[in-house]
Design an enzyme around this catalytic site. Structure first.
Site, mmCIF file in Angstrom:
data_model
loop_
_atom_site.group_PDB
_atom_site.id
_atom_site.type_symbol
_atom_site.label_atom_id
_atom_site.label_comp_id
_atom_site.label_asym_id
_atom_site.label_seq_id
_atom_site.Cartn_x
_atom_site.Cartn_y
_atom_site.Cartn_z
ATOM 1 N N GLU A 1 -20.306 10.208 0.476
ATOM 2 C CA GLU A 1 -21.205 9.944 1.595
ATOM 3 C C GLU A 1 -22.729 9.498 1.287
ATOM 4 O OE1 GLU A 1 -20.294 9.664 4.723
ATOM 5 O OE2 GLU A 1 -18.123 10.321 4.371
ATOM 6 N N SER B 1 18.679 -2.673 18.779
ATOM 7 C CA SER B 1 18.666 -3.791 19.526
ATOM 8 C C SER B 1 17.382 -3.754 20.856
ATOM 9 C CB SER B 1 20.168 -3.765 20.460
ATOM 10 O OG SER B 1 21.150 -4.139 19.625
#
Length: 853
Positions: A116, A385
């Site tokens: 950081e 499907s």
């Protein structure tokens, strides 16, 4: 002469040259003056800009909030509201453990700073080096494309400022960071940061995160664990090690690379840490403890769209789309056996309930006994499907303007460059409409449709519906052979079909309100992604799935539902490895919608393993869950049907005609179907397949002995009665048929027929507009079998029978005729007297005498 001429020309040229030099001198002088003016203007603009910028910056600074020690130490909780603005949760304090700097292990501090803010101990709250790099990036890519925030600035943002990316906020952030750095030590600031950060899974602060993920104190953290924690704050939900262990591991390895690059660890240490898997050292996730956990989990994931906002410590109010009653019911359906008989505790269900029109998620079932939304929103499984409307029939109607009747042949077929494809039943049904193909979930028609559209148009259509697919898709997508989709993905896609072709991204948040009253609208824009005729015709075909196809058991009485089933198969290797029996499947889906609600349900197991398969007994659970939930949420509501757009036409079509043809007036009603066409593409040619007039139906012939009469009646298509007449021919005792009666009635009575005689009736239908157009005859036979010995005997000549009397009024009797279409003549009798019993006159006379005695 030539010399003088040359001299005059030279003199003139010399004169013009002098004039030009004067002009050039003047032009250069003017240019220098203009340049000086431009430089002066730029300088003044710069001075004014600096002054104005300085004044603006001063104004921003004066308007900045004051450093508040309480805000730095004690986070403000976040309030979450449902769709009716009722408070449902307060987040931010229930899972927080504050620490001091002395409790932070060196390995964790190194991991955090390397990731950081590597110059944290060297700058004064802002990092000028990083600011320079960010300025260059923002010039190239636009303001806000790259930040330069230090840990000090992040503490300021989390404590005092909104996440909006504006110059004002950035100036205030930097000013407050400088103040914070001057007032507090680096150790205090780092501790504030680690106590404030959200690490996901409602773990606030690094101490609680260590306990949540590893079940240990901070002091016991090892390098791989510290690296994982240092990487999580960038995107807590996206790197959630429970949901996405692969992504979490990739992020952890990035942190390890930063640590190695900045000299915090050696290459050997980095490699050793990379060799461990995240799943090897995280502890089991806690079971569900709070109501609506799955829904709130998705809320927290969506809130990450707001950059630089620690939603759990900023005191914001989140207004969601939650329907608490629907959510409670969904949780009850999943976590108890009151409605569904689940096969075992490992069996999982993921579902979402969505508003069809708005895209708002009303309820989320993230899994059975789960505290996350994973199986509803994040899981990626093959859709089977349920992919067919999205990748096949939707794009075919959109781009090729296919009708719901469009004919396609279900026959042996395969991928263009691959193996044959089979239907779920292993058989073929020949030519059929795409409506019937979708209703019966036929794979081969779906593949043929995809092949005709092409992968590019199919992919484009699916992407508009929010389905995340590869840049290039293959033919397996046509039958759902790809990974994958979540119930939330399917609900979003299917709801566009139910909303006239308008797609709205599924979402749980309406708006975020900050403590100072500012709001962020989180509702996504609606997009028109298909023609309204495409949406309606796909919907109408999907209604057939529920009415007469594979989704019948999901139907809810009184609710207009369109939906699709889907299932997948194990590959041969997995079947063999885990001893999966024949018929065992990994995934079963049902996604359906009404004009108001869309529900997508997935069922299966979290991972492959021994016994982890869906058997035929549990293959219907997805439809059961859908039906139970849809029945509950629509209870007591007035239901409406889907609106038919003006762009479609419903037309009658002769079954099996290809191209489609209109029925003629004589086409039997059972040979006509009604299908939808894009307006302008409906059939215009009339079929001549049934030009021959259909014969009469259901013929009855009865003999009434007491009244001595024969009643003949039949039925006919009511639609044709006005344009046809009937002709009845009769034959007595096997004679030839002769005309007897004609008219439009459908009953004929023969009074006083000959006793002991056989009657044959031939009924023919005649076209009133064309006398040559007649139907096939239908023949019915009956005998007047009761013999009256007192009746006079009138033998008849079979070649010249006596005509019966005119028919009287209709009468009822028992059906003694066969009513069949039979052109055979009646069987001949045994004698030549006109009766069928072969009795002579002498025998009759003797019998009469005996009776008289």
């Amino acid at each position: 002469m030539s010399e003088n001429y040359r001299t005059r020309q030279e003199r003139r040229a010399l004169k013009e040259n002098k004039t030009e030099k004067k002009v050039n001198v003047k032009s250069k002088s003017s240019a220098r003056k203009l340049f000086k003016r431009i430089v002066f203007i730029i300088f003044m603009i710069g001075v004014i800009g600096v002054v104005a910028g300085g004044i603006t910056a001063v104004a921003f600074i004066l308007d900045a909030p004051k450093l508040d020690a309480a805000a730095l130490e004690i986070p403000q909780s976040t309030k979450v509201y449902d769709r009716d603005k009722n408070l449902i949760a307060e987040l931010g304090n229930e899972k927080r453990t504050n620490i001091t700097y002395d409790e932070i292990p060196k390995v964790l501090e190194d991991a955090v700073l390397a990731t950081e803010d590597v110059r944290f101990y060297d700058h004064f709250g802002i990092d000028l080096f990083r600011i320079g790099g960010a300025i260059i990036a923002n010039v190239k890519n636009g303001f806000g494309s790259q930040g330069a925030s230090t840990i000090t600035q992040q503490v300021v943002k989390l404590s005092f400022l909104s996440p909006e990316k504006t110059v004002k906020r950035k100036v205030q952030e930097q000013w407050l960071a400088i103040q914070l750095d001057a007032k507090y030590s680096k150790q205090q600031i780092l501790t504030m940061y680690l106590n404030k950060i959200n690490y996901g899974n409602r773990a606030y602060g690094v101490a609680k995160a260590a306990e949540t993920y590893f079940g240990k104190d901070l002091k016991d953290l090892e390098l791989p664990e510290a690296a994982l924690l240092a990487g999580l704050p960038q995107r807590p939900s996206g790197y959630d090690p429970y949901k996405y262990p692969d992504l979490a591991e990739k992020r952890r390895n990035t942190v390890l690379s930063y640590m190695e690059m900045h000299g915090k660890i050696t290459k050997e240490q980095a490699n050793a840490a990379r060799a461990t898997h995240v799943t090897d050292y995280i502890v089991k996730k806690e079971e569900k403890t709070n109501p609506h956990d799955a829904f709130i989990d998705q809320v927290l994931e969506e809130i990450e769209q707001v950059k630089d906002l620690d939603v759990l410590s900023s005191g914001v109010s989140i207004y969601t789309t939650l329907d608490p009653n629907a959510q409670k019911f969904v949780e009850k359906v999943l976590d108890t056996n009151e409605y569904i008989n689940y096969p075992d505790d490992r069996f999982q269900v993921g579902l979402v309930v969505q508003d069809t029109k708005t895209g708002e998620l009303l309820a989320i079932g993230g899994g059975r006994h789960q505290s996350t939304s994973y199986f509803a929103t994040d899981m990626k499984r093959q859709p089977g499907s349920t992919a067919k409307p999205i990748f096949d029939y939707g794009p075919a109607i959109e781009h090729l303007q296919w009708s719901t009747y469009h004919q396609i042949v279900d026959e042996p077929h395969g991928y263009t460059n691959g193996p044959a494809v089979k239907n779920w039943d292993g058989g073929y049904k020949g030519q059929m409409s795409i409506r019937d193909a979708l209703a019966d979930s036929r794979n081969i028609p779906a593949l043929k449709t995809f092949q005709e559209i092409g992968p590019s148009k199919s992919r484009e259509f699916a992407a508009k519906l929010g389905v995340r697919v590869e840049d290039r898709i293959n033919e397996a997508y046509s039958i759902g052979g790809f990974n994958g989709m979540s119930p939330m993905d399917q609900a979003g896609a299917y709801s566009a079909f139910g909303n006239n072709g308008i797609y709205t991204k599924p979402h749980t948040i309406r708006k975020v309100v900050f403590p100072d009253g500012r709001e962020i609208d989180m509702q996504p824009e609606q997009e028109v992604v298909m023609k309204d005729y495409t949406a309606f015709m796909v919907t109408d075909m999907l209604k057939s799935v529920v009415k007469s196809g594979t989704g019948r058991s999901a139907n809810v009485s009184g609710v207009h539902i369109a939906g699709k089933t889907g299932s997948t198969n194990f590959d041969d290797e997995t079947k063999k490895k885990y001893d999966i029996p024949k018929g065992g499947i990994p995934d079963v889906w049902f996604t359906g919608y009404s004009p108001d609600y869309t529900i997508s349900v997935w069922t299966g197991y979290s991972e492959h393993g021994k016994g982890n398969y869906i058997s035929s007994k549990s293959s219907g659970i997805a439809k059961q869950v859908f039906k139970v939930v849809m029945s509950e949420i629509t209870k007591g509501e007035k239901q409406r049907d889907f609106t038919v757009p003006n762009s479609v036409v419903k037309s009658p079509v002769v079954k099996g005609s290809n191209p489609p043809k209109l029925p003629s007036v004589f086409t039997p009603s059972d040979q006509v179907v009604y299908e939808y066409f894009v307006k302008g593409t409906e059939p215009t040619e009339t079929s001549d397949q049934f030009d021959t007039i259909p014969p009469v139906q259901n013929v009855e012939v009865n003999y009434d002995n007491e009244a001595n009469k024969i009643v003949l009646k039949w039925q006919y298509d009511e639609k044709l009665l006005e344009r046809v007449s009937f002709v009845v021919n009769t034959a007595i005792n096997n004679s030839n048929f002769i005309p007897y009666w004609s008219g439009k009635e459908m009953t004929v009575t023969i009074t006083d027929p000959y006793p002991e005689s056989s009657y044959g009736f031939e009924i023919v239908v005649v076209d009133d507009t064309n006398g040559e157009n007649v139907s096939e005859p239908v023949v019915a036979n009956i005998e007047t079998s009761i013999f009256d010995p007192l009746a006079p005997v009138n033998p008849t000549d079979p070649e010249n029978p006596t005509e019966p009397t005119e028919p009287g009024s209709p009468s009822n009797g028992n059906n003694n005729g066969n009513g069949q279409n039979n052109n055979k003549k009646p069987n001949p009798g045994n004698g030549d007297t006109g009766n069928n019993n072969g009795i002579s006159e002498e025998d009759i006379e003797e019998l009469i005498n005996l009776i008289r005695q």
